[in-house]
Design a protein around this motif. Structure first.
Motif, PDB file in Angstrom:
ATOM      1  N   UNK A  65      11.762  -1.064  40.388  1.00  0.00           N
ATOM      2  CA  UNK A  65      11.924  -2.076  41.437  1.00  0.00           C
ATOM      3  C   UNK A  65      10.985  -3.265  41.203  1.00  0.00           C
ATOM      4  N   UNK A  66       9.742  -2.988  40.877  1.00  0.00           N
ATOM      5  CA  UNK A  66       8.769  -4.055  40.632  1.00  0.00           C
ATOM      6  C   UNK A  66       9.144  -4.820  39.363  1.00  0.00           C
ATOM      7  N   UNK A  67       9.563  -4.108  38.330  1.00  0.00           N
ATOM      8  CA  UNK A  67       9.981  -4.784  37.098  1.00  0.00           C
ATOM      9  C   UNK A  67      11.193  -5.681  37.336  1.00  0.00           C
ATOM     10  N   UNK A  68      12.124  -5.227  38.143  1.00  0.00           N
ATOM     11  CA  UNK A  68      13.295  -6.047  38.473  1.00  0.00           C
ATOM     12  C   UNK A  68      12.871  -7.282  39.274  1.00  0.00           C
ATOM     13  N   UNK A  69      11.941  -7.096  40.200  1.00  0.00           N
ATOM     14  CA  UNK A  69      11.447  -8.232  40.995  1.00  0.00           C
ATOM     15  C   UNK A  69      10.705  -9.222  40.098  1.00  0.00           C
ATOM     16  N   UNK A  70       9.948  -8.717  39.128  1.00  0.00           N
ATOM     17  CA  UNK A  70       9.278  -9.612  38.173  1.00  0.00           C
ATOM     18  C   UNK A  70      10.296 -10.388  37.345  1.00  0.00           C
ATOM     19  N   UNK A  71      11.336  -9.717  36.889  1.00  0.00           N
ATOM     20  CA  UNK A  71      12.377 -10.395  36.102  1.00  0.00           C
ATOM     21  C   UNK A  71      13.046 -11.478  36.943  1.00  0.00           C
ATOM     22  N   UNK A  72      13.373 -11.161  38.191  1.00  0.00           N
ATOM     23  CA  UNK A  72      13.982 -12.156  39.085  1.00  0.00           C
ATOM     24  C   UNK A  72      13.006 -13.298  39.359  1.00  0.00           C
ATOM     25  N   UNK A  73      11.747 -12.953  39.579  1.00  0.00           N
ATOM     26  CA  UNK A  73      10.734 -13.973  39.833  1.00  0.00           C
ATOM     27  C   UNK A  73      10.518 -14.870  38.628  1.00  0.00           C
ATOM     28  N   UNK A  74      10.481 -14.278  37.436  1.00  0.00           N
ATOM     29  CA  UNK A  74      10.356 -15.082  36.218  1.00  0.00           C
ATOM     30  C   UNK A  74      11.506 -16.082  36.112  1.00  0.00           C
ATOM     31  N   UNK A  75      12.722 -15.621  36.388  1.00  0.00           N
ATOM     32  CA  UNK A  75      13.896 -16.503  36.306  1.00  0.00           C
ATOM     33  C   UNK A  75      13.790 -17.631  37.328  1.00  0.00           C
ATOM     34  N   UNK A  76      13.392 -17.299  38.554  1.00  0.00           N
ATOM     35  CA  UNK A  76      13.245 -18.325  39.595  1.00  0.00           C
ATOM     36  C   UNK A  76      12.146 -19.315  39.229  1.00  0.00           C
ATOM     37  N   UNK A  77      11.035 -18.812  38.698  1.00  0.00           N
ATOM     38  CA  UNK A  77       9.924 -19.671  38.301  1.00  0.00           C
ATOM     39  C   UNK A  77      10.364 -20.627  37.194  1.00  0.00           C
ATOM     40  N   UNK A  78      11.020 -20.099  36.181  1.00  0.00           N
ATOM     41  CA  UNK A  78      11.462 -20.942  35.064  1.00  0.00           C
ATOM     42  C   UNK A  78      12.487 -21.968  35.515  1.00  0.00           C
ATOM     43  N   UNK A  79      13.370 -21.596  36.441  1.00  0.00           N
ATOM     44  CA  UNK A  79      14.339 -22.562  36.965  1.00  0.00           C
ATOM     45  C   UNK A  79      13.629 -23.668  37.742  1.00  0.00           C
ATOM     46  N   UNK A  80      12.590 -23.312  38.472  1.00  0.00           N
ATOM     47  CA  UNK A  80      11.865 -24.302  39.290  1.00  0.00           C
ATOM     48  C   UNK A  80      10.963 -25.204  38.449  1.00  0.00           C
ATOM     49  N   UNK A  81      10.236 -24.614  37.496  1.00  0.00           N
ATOM     50  CA  UNK A  81       9.209 -25.372  36.791  1.00  0.00           C
ATOM     51  C   UNK A  81       9.540 -25.692  35.333  1.00  0.00           C
ATOM     52  N   UNK A  82      10.533 -25.035  34.761  1.00  0.00           N
ATOM     53  CA  UNK A  82      10.963 -25.369  33.400  1.00  0.00           C
ATOM     54  C   UNK A  82      10.142 -24.738  32.290  1.00  0.00           C
ATOM     55  N   UNK A  83       9.321 -23.743  32.628  1.00  0.00           N
ATOM     56  CA  UNK A  83       8.522 -23.062  31.612  1.00  0.00           C
ATOM     57  C   UNK A  83       8.169 -21.665  32.100  1.00  0.00           C
ATOM     58  N   UNK A  84       7.670 -20.867  31.182  1.00  0.00           N
ATOM     59  CA  UNK A  84       7.294 -19.489  31.484  1.00  0.00           C
ATOM     60  C   UNK A  84       6.168 -19.451  32.521  1.00  0.00           C
TER      61      UNK A  84
END
Length: 174
Positions: free
Chosen positions: A98-117
């Protein structure tokens, strides 16, 4: 283990290559190398921070490109950077699905918002802590987030300089 004396003794290209695992910005390495000789590790680390904070955003992005997403685990840690990233993200190793899935979703949202890892000095932090930090940072405006990223990059670079010059297992292979 590499010594600061060895860094001081080699030519500029070799010195930059030695430092690359600590920060993958070419401009950072050139600037740090240009300020040699360093009397000791403390002086080298002290010289690094202002260089990181003075990098252009393109130079920061070059450094970011060498960092895996939080929670991504390379199957083979063939380079020093990958081995260090695995160690720095050790708190994610035992995270539940569950935490790993949330991290993956969060990484995707972060990259969409800021354009980098999403970059964070992960050393000593649990997966849950890293997820909380990520979620908090999603609310940052882009200018503030760039400042945060520079701070995290500086912290990671300091940590890696210490590893390079004090860790017996830090043989550099890039």
């Amino acid at each position: 283990m590499t010594s600061v004396d060895a860094l001081n003794a080699v030519d500029s290209d070799a010195a930059a290559a030695m430092l690359h695992p600590c920060c993958a910005s070419t401009a950072w390495a050139r600037a740090v190398v240009a300020d040699r000789p360093y009397p000791d590790l403390d002086a080298l680390i002290a010289a690094s921070d202002p260089v990181v904070y003075g990098l252009s955003w393109a130079d920061v992005e070059e450094a970011l490109a060498a960092h895996p997403r939080i929670g991504d685990r390379p199957k083979v840690a063939a380079t020093t950077e990958k081995r260090w990233s695995q160690g720095e993200q050790a708190g994610v190793a035992d995270a539940d699905a569950e935490v790993l899935a949330a991290l993956a979703d969060g990484n995707a949202a972060y990259e969409a918002r800021f354009g980098h890892v999403y970059l964070v000095c992960a050393s000593g932090k649990s997966a849950e802590e890293l997820l909380g930090i990520l979620q908090d940072r999603l609310d940052n405006d882009p200018a503030h987030e760039r400042d945060v990223v520079r701070g995290e990059l500086a912290a990671i670079t300091r940590l890696r300089l210490e590893k390079l010059f004090t860790d017996e297992s830090a043989e550099v292979r890039s």
